[in-house]
Design an enzyme around this catalytic site. Structure first.
Site: not given
Length: 481
Positions: A52, A136, A138, A221, A229, A278, A350, A370, A372
């Site tokens: 439903d 990744e 976390e 982490e 992580e 990430h 980063r 990557e 981030r």
């Protein structure tokens, strides 16, 4: 695996119950359980008329609510033995959703898994066969989260509310000298400070032994109070999305069994790092990684790879509505906590939204980007689909991402940012939704207008409720103004 193979597996593994898994438009997992004897070949070929859809947030109205669940035989997995406290042996299938009020087989346009499938099909138009994804993941594992006067009261009552977090690792807990981790000092600690090492290993064992999900690494982490992580070995698009849904569910169930609480909320602790997701991604034509160019002496990144980066950066603000879909997401996207706020790319940087990892030079299989920005509250199916479509739009339009930025972008002056043409991400969920309203054309061949309208409507409503709710911080600051 076809339907016959799946039925044989159910028999060979002595499965007593089958769980049919699917997610709503925000990625929340739902399930329907059936005894194994109730599943037959028709269940896979014609589906199960058991849903439903008017009772699922963001799905259908009550006058048009029939929907068909069609189990995907390739997604068969046996659940860990402690998943069912009744000692039954359970298996799961991820399901695809189809319209129930039609004589034709029509995939439901708000089925997140269907959107990911549809996005993957776009690769053929670019001479590509598949993409690989490696998130990744976390999250925090606390002893308890106490919300006053209650979780319902915190969002509904006029009488005020508050919360407290308890963890043996926290610096504010009593009598925990041997396990205390200060703010921002939780990266790779050993036991006894890392109180969750065995917990993470148990999860990794279950994921591999029962789901076939390969783990690259697990660790504590940066944040205090049990930030964890788990990194997954890359897989193709829909398979990886299924895996992320499984990981999040297994983490929560295992935590509950140990009288703890796991949360994928990005920023539960003020002044400390938040949880991200990430997302590593690469483009492939059969066995050729089309992002790899050994002749590029900057990042060994091909022109197609650069255009793909350009597309994601071009649409980064609109993407935030999907990659960072909660009001709490924007408490993470602030300077000083290793979270990106700047729209640029770099190698090993980063502070940039996109990083090209340079651990392995001259290795084609490892060349990837990557992204981030995302956090783990994102619906992984929509996240992957949206990122892929943004990147493909960059390839189609040959969007140049500019030169990589290798400076700490947090410390650049406004003048330098303008010189480098570095933009900024939205600072609120409303800002992200506003960006999506004005920049959604790159999604609309896969995400229907109906889906985007419903998604935005519910998210604007969520933001409005948040914006109107006084917080303990505001009461403390302004009550005597």
């Amino acid at each position: 695996m076809n339907a016959d193979d799946a039925l044989k597996k159910i028999q060979d593994e002595n499965i007593t119950f089958v769980n049919l898994w699917f997610v709503d438009i925000f990625g929340e997992l739902h399930r329907l359980g059936m005894p194994s004897y109730a599943i037959d070949k028709s269940s896979f070929e014609n589906g199960l008329e058991k849903l439903d859809a008017s009772s699922i947030v963001g799905f259908k109205s009550v006058n048009n609510s029939d929907m068909i669940l069609k189990p995907d035989p390739n997604s068969f997995r046996v659940l860990p033995s402690d998943y069912d406290q009744g000692n039954r042996k359970n298996a799961i299938f991820f399901c695809d959703l189809y319209e129930g009020n039609t004589t034709q087989e029509v995939r439901y346009n708000r089925d997140s898994r269907g959107i990911a499938h549809k996005a993957a099909e776009k690769l053929k138009e670019f001479g590509l066969t598949h993409t690989n994804w490696g998130p990744e993941i976390e999250f925090f594992v606390f002893d308890t989260i106490n919300v006053y006067p209650s979780p319902y009261g915190a969002t509904q009552s006029s009488g005020g509310s508050g919360y407290s977090i308890e963890s043996k690792e926290s610096p504010w807990a009593k009598g925990n000298v041997s396990t205390a981790i200060n703010l921002k000092e939780g990266y790779y600690p050993s036991q006894p400070k890392d109180t969750l090492e065995t917990f993470r290993k148990d999860i990794c064992d279950d994921l591999y032994n029962h789901f076939g999900i390969k783990i690259e690494a697990e660790h504590h982490e940066v944040a205090t109070s049990g930030q964890c992580e788990i990194n997954l070995v890359y897989d193709e698009m829909v398979a990886m999305a299924d895996s992320v849904v499984a990981v999040k569910n297994i983490v929560k169930v295992k935590a509950k069994r140990k009288n703890k609480v796991a949360t994928f909320m990005p920023k539960p602790i003020f002044g400390d790092n938040a949880s991200a997701m990430h997302t590593h991604q690469s483009l492939w034509n059969d066995k050729v990684n089309v992002m790899f160019d050994p002749e590029d002496d900057v990042a060994q990144m091909s022109q197609i790879g650069r255009y793909y980066i350009g597309g994601i950066l071009e649409h980064a603000s609109a993407l935030c509505a999907i990659t960072n879909p909660t009001t709490n997401s924007y408490k993470r996207l602030v300077p000083g906590f290793e979270a990106p706020v700047n729209v640029c790319w770099g190698m090993g940087n980063r502070s940039a939204a996109i990083r090209v990892p340079m651990y392995y030079r001259n290795q084609e299989k490892s060349k990837r980007i990557e992204y981030r920005v995302p956090d783990p509250t994102a619906n992984i199916y929509l996240l992957e689909a949206a990122l892929l479509l943004a990147g493909l739009d960059g390839i189609k339009k040959k969007i140049d991402p500019g030169d990589p930025v290798e400076e700490n972008v947090y410390k650049l002056s406004p003048e330098k940012k303008r010189e480098y043409k570095i933009g900024s991400l939205p600072v609120s969920l409303k800002g992200a939704l506003d960006s999506l309203q004005s920049d959604s054309a790159f999604l609309e061949e896969v995400f229907t207008k109906d889906f985007l309208d419903k998604y935005s409507q519910l998210k604007y409503k969520e933001y409005t409720a948040f914006a109107q709710t006084p917080t303990a911080w505001e009461v403390s600051m302004y009550a005597d103004a």
